[in-house]
Design an enzyme around this catalytic site. Structure first.
Site, PDB file in Angstrom:
ATOM      1  N   HIS A  72      40.633  34.318  48.906  1.00  0.00           N
ATOM      2  CA  HIS A  72      40.229  33.024  49.450  1.00  0.00           C
ATOM      3  C   HIS A  72      41.380  32.384  50.222  1.00  0.00           C
ATOM      4  O   HIS A  72      41.193  31.883  51.334  1.00  0.00           O
ATOM      5  CB  HIS A  72      39.779  32.089  48.327  1.00  0.00           C
ATOM      6  CG  HIS A  72      38.383  32.334  47.852  1.00  0.00           C
ATOM      7  ND1 HIS A  72      38.001  33.504  47.230  1.00  0.00           N
ATOM      8  CD2 HIS A  72      37.267  31.555  47.895  1.00  0.00           C
ATOM      9  CE1 HIS A  72      36.717  33.439  46.916  1.00  0.00           C
ATOM     10  NE2 HIS A  72      36.247  32.273  47.305  1.00  0.00           N
ATOM     11  N   ARG A  95      41.766  27.191  43.571  1.00  0.00           N
ATOM     12  CA  ARG A  95      41.668  28.534  42.994  1.00  0.00           C
ATOM     13  C   ARG A  95      42.455  28.638  41.684  1.00  0.00           C
ATOM     14  O   ARG A  95      42.073  29.363  40.766  1.00  0.00           O
ATOM     15  CB  ARG A  95      42.176  29.580  43.995  1.00  0.00           C
ATOM     16  CG  ARG A  95      41.414  29.620  45.307  1.00  0.00           C
ATOM     17  CD  ARG A  95      39.938  29.890  45.106  1.00  0.00           C
ATOM     18  NE  ARG A  95      39.707  31.275  44.704  1.00  0.00           N
ATOM     19  CZ  ARG A  95      38.529  31.743  44.310  1.00  0.00           C
ATOM     20  NH1 ARG A  95      37.492  30.933  44.223  1.00  0.00           N
ATOM     21  NH2 ARG A  95      38.391  33.002  43.985  1.00  0.00           N
ATOM     22  N   ARG A 154      43.939  38.348  36.569  1.00  0.00           N
ATOM     23  CA  ARG A 154      43.424  36.996  36.753  1.00  0.00           C
ATOM     24  C   ARG A 154      43.627  36.219  35.456  1.00  0.00           C
ATOM     25  O   ARG A 154      43.521  36.790  34.356  1.00  0.00           O
ATOM     26  CB  ARG A 154      41.947  37.016  37.153  1.00  0.00           C
ATOM     27  CG  ARG A 154      41.712  37.612  38.539  1.00  0.00           C
ATOM     28  CD  ARG A 154      40.263  37.494  38.946  1.00  0.00           C
ATOM     29  NE  ARG A 154      40.015  38.152  40.234  1.00  0.00           N
ATOM     30  CZ  ARG A 154      40.112  37.571  41.418  1.00  0.00           C
ATOM     31  NH1 ARG A 154      40.461  36.289  41.474  1.00  0.00           N
ATOM     32  NH2 ARG A 154      39.871  38.232  42.528  1.00  0.00           N
ATOM     33  N   HIS A 178      43.039  32.454  39.712  1.00  0.00           N
ATOM     34  CA  HIS A 178      44.285  32.954  40.297  1.00  0.00           C
ATOM     35  C   HIS A 178      45.479  32.270  39.663  1.00  0.00           C
ATOM     36  O   HIS A 178      45.402  31.107  39.253  1.00  0.00           O
ATOM     37  CB  HIS A 178      44.333  32.694  41.810  1.00  0.00           C
ATOM     38  CG  HIS A 178      43.489  33.623  42.619  1.00  0.00           C
ATOM     39  ND1 HIS A 178      43.726  34.980  42.693  1.00  0.00           N
ATOM     40  CD2 HIS A 178      42.409  33.392  43.396  1.00  0.00           C
ATOM     41  CE1 HIS A 178      42.812  35.541  43.474  1.00  0.00           C
ATOM     42  NE2 HIS A 178      42.003  34.597  43.906  1.00  0.00           N
TER      43      HIS A 178
END
Length: 358
Positions: free
Chosen positions: A118, A171, A82, A177
């Site tokens: 997500h 995101r 991440r 991300h």
């Protein structure tokens, strides 16, 4: 490794650009990140669609659960970093001058980053909803209706892609991300949803089938985890990284760990199977009241209101195994409430009212 570092560094530049130039849209992007939260499937989308169309509602839970299970397996295989911790640990920046990425309360996800859960959850569920809505218009035969169907098709798929792009940007904006991770998540979600367009057997699945599916998903995931652990590969490697580099320790939530998502989804699938195969469901949703608009509206309103109360039920996190058990029970209670408890109560209320009027 060099290609992946290049992909990550380009992703960091995109994140910096978004955080610098899209600051005015911060509230909207944070909102869209919440829209893509897989937990909304069980608390908002499913209650609405199940009362309108039980076939679509059932498919939605199956797609969400299987999609999230594949997401977990892919995360364990791909070992995706991440952004908010990668920039702190990479050695590709000279003189240790790593870029500064802003973090938010929803940034500190603890699982691996690829593919985005997500984006995957949002795309698979919205794909089910759009195809379900279009299935009503595709039957129209006259010329004007065909034109309307084409306009509806263009409108709904435009909405679909606007939502997916917004979720993806959100995101990336919050530095949870990289761009390639959200793109992979969107297309993986579409593939899962499309697979269930050709799997009608889920509509007639017995409780035994639900239990067998749950056991398979759990045993496979646990076996995969333990097998790699024997090879000295820690699939929970991302959790210490998240705890180390999260700007605020209070933003770390056990609910975002890989096994928490697995337990939550297995609970939801079990609750759906228990509800659909219950006597309460047969008496209410298969009875004469099920065709009434008033019955469905009351079920939708009561389901949404009841499920919001579940948000006030806080599961203790001090003991990990207790958390998983209670999380499974809470997740199972939500579809059970929508499928059986609420419709049965509404059915009983309407039947009592009819008797009084007669």
């Amino acid at each position: 490794s060099i290609k992946m570092d290049l992909l990550h560094s380009n992703g960091v530049l995109i994140i910096q650009h978004l955080q610098r130039d899209y600051r005015a849209y911060q509230d909207f992007l944070n909102f869209m990140s919440h829209v893509g939260d897989p937990r909304n499937i069980f608390s908002i989308y499913f209650p609405l669609w199940f009362q309108l169309n039980q076939v679509v509602g059932t498919k939605m839970i199956w797609v969400a659960v299987i999609g999230d299970w594949f997401n977990l397996i892919f995360k364990w295989i791909l070992f995706g970093h991440r952004p908010y911790w990668w920039v702190q640990e990479t050695m590709i920046y000279p003189n240790q001058s790593s870029p500064c990425l802003e973090q938010f309360p929803i940034t500190c996800e603890t699982g691996p980053g690829s593919p985005s859960g997500h984006a995957m959850g949002s795309s698979c569920v919205w794909y089910v909803m759009v195809t379900a809505a279009l299935s009503y218009t595709v039957r129209w035969k006259d010329k004007s209706a065909v034109t309307l169907h084409r306009l509806t098709w263009s409108f709904l798929w435009s909405i679909f892609w606007i939502i997916q792009i917004s979720v993806c940007i959100s995101r990336v904006f919050i530095a949870t991300h990289f761009p390639h991770q959200v793109v992979l998540g969107v297309f993986a979600g579409i593939l899962v949803a499309e697979a269930f367009e050709h799997t009608p057997a889920i509509q007639t699945a017995s409780l035994r089938m639900y239990i067998k599916t749950n056991l398979f998903l759990f045993i496979f995931a646990l076996g995969f985890y333990l097998s790699l652990k024997l090879l000295d590969i820690d699939l929970l490697w991302s959790v210490p990284k998240a705890k180390k580099w999260c700007a605020n320790p209070d933003w770390i939530n056990i609910d975002t760990t890989p096994f928490a998502g697995l337990v939550r989804n297995l609970g939801a699938l079990f609750g759906l199977g228990l509800g659909i195969n219950s006597e309460m469901f047969i008496m209410s949703c298969k009875g004469k009241n099920s065709c009434k608009i008033s019955f469905r509206i009351l079920c939708i309103a009561a389901s949404l209101a009841t499920l919001q109360l579940y948000n006030f039920v806080k599961i203790p996190t001090h003991t990990e195994y207790l958390f998983y058990i209670l999380s499974f029970c809470k997740s199972a209670a939500m579809p059970l409430t929508v499928v059986a408890l609420v419709p049965y109560c509404v059915h009983s209320l309407m039947r009592t009212t009819e008797k009084k009027l007669n």
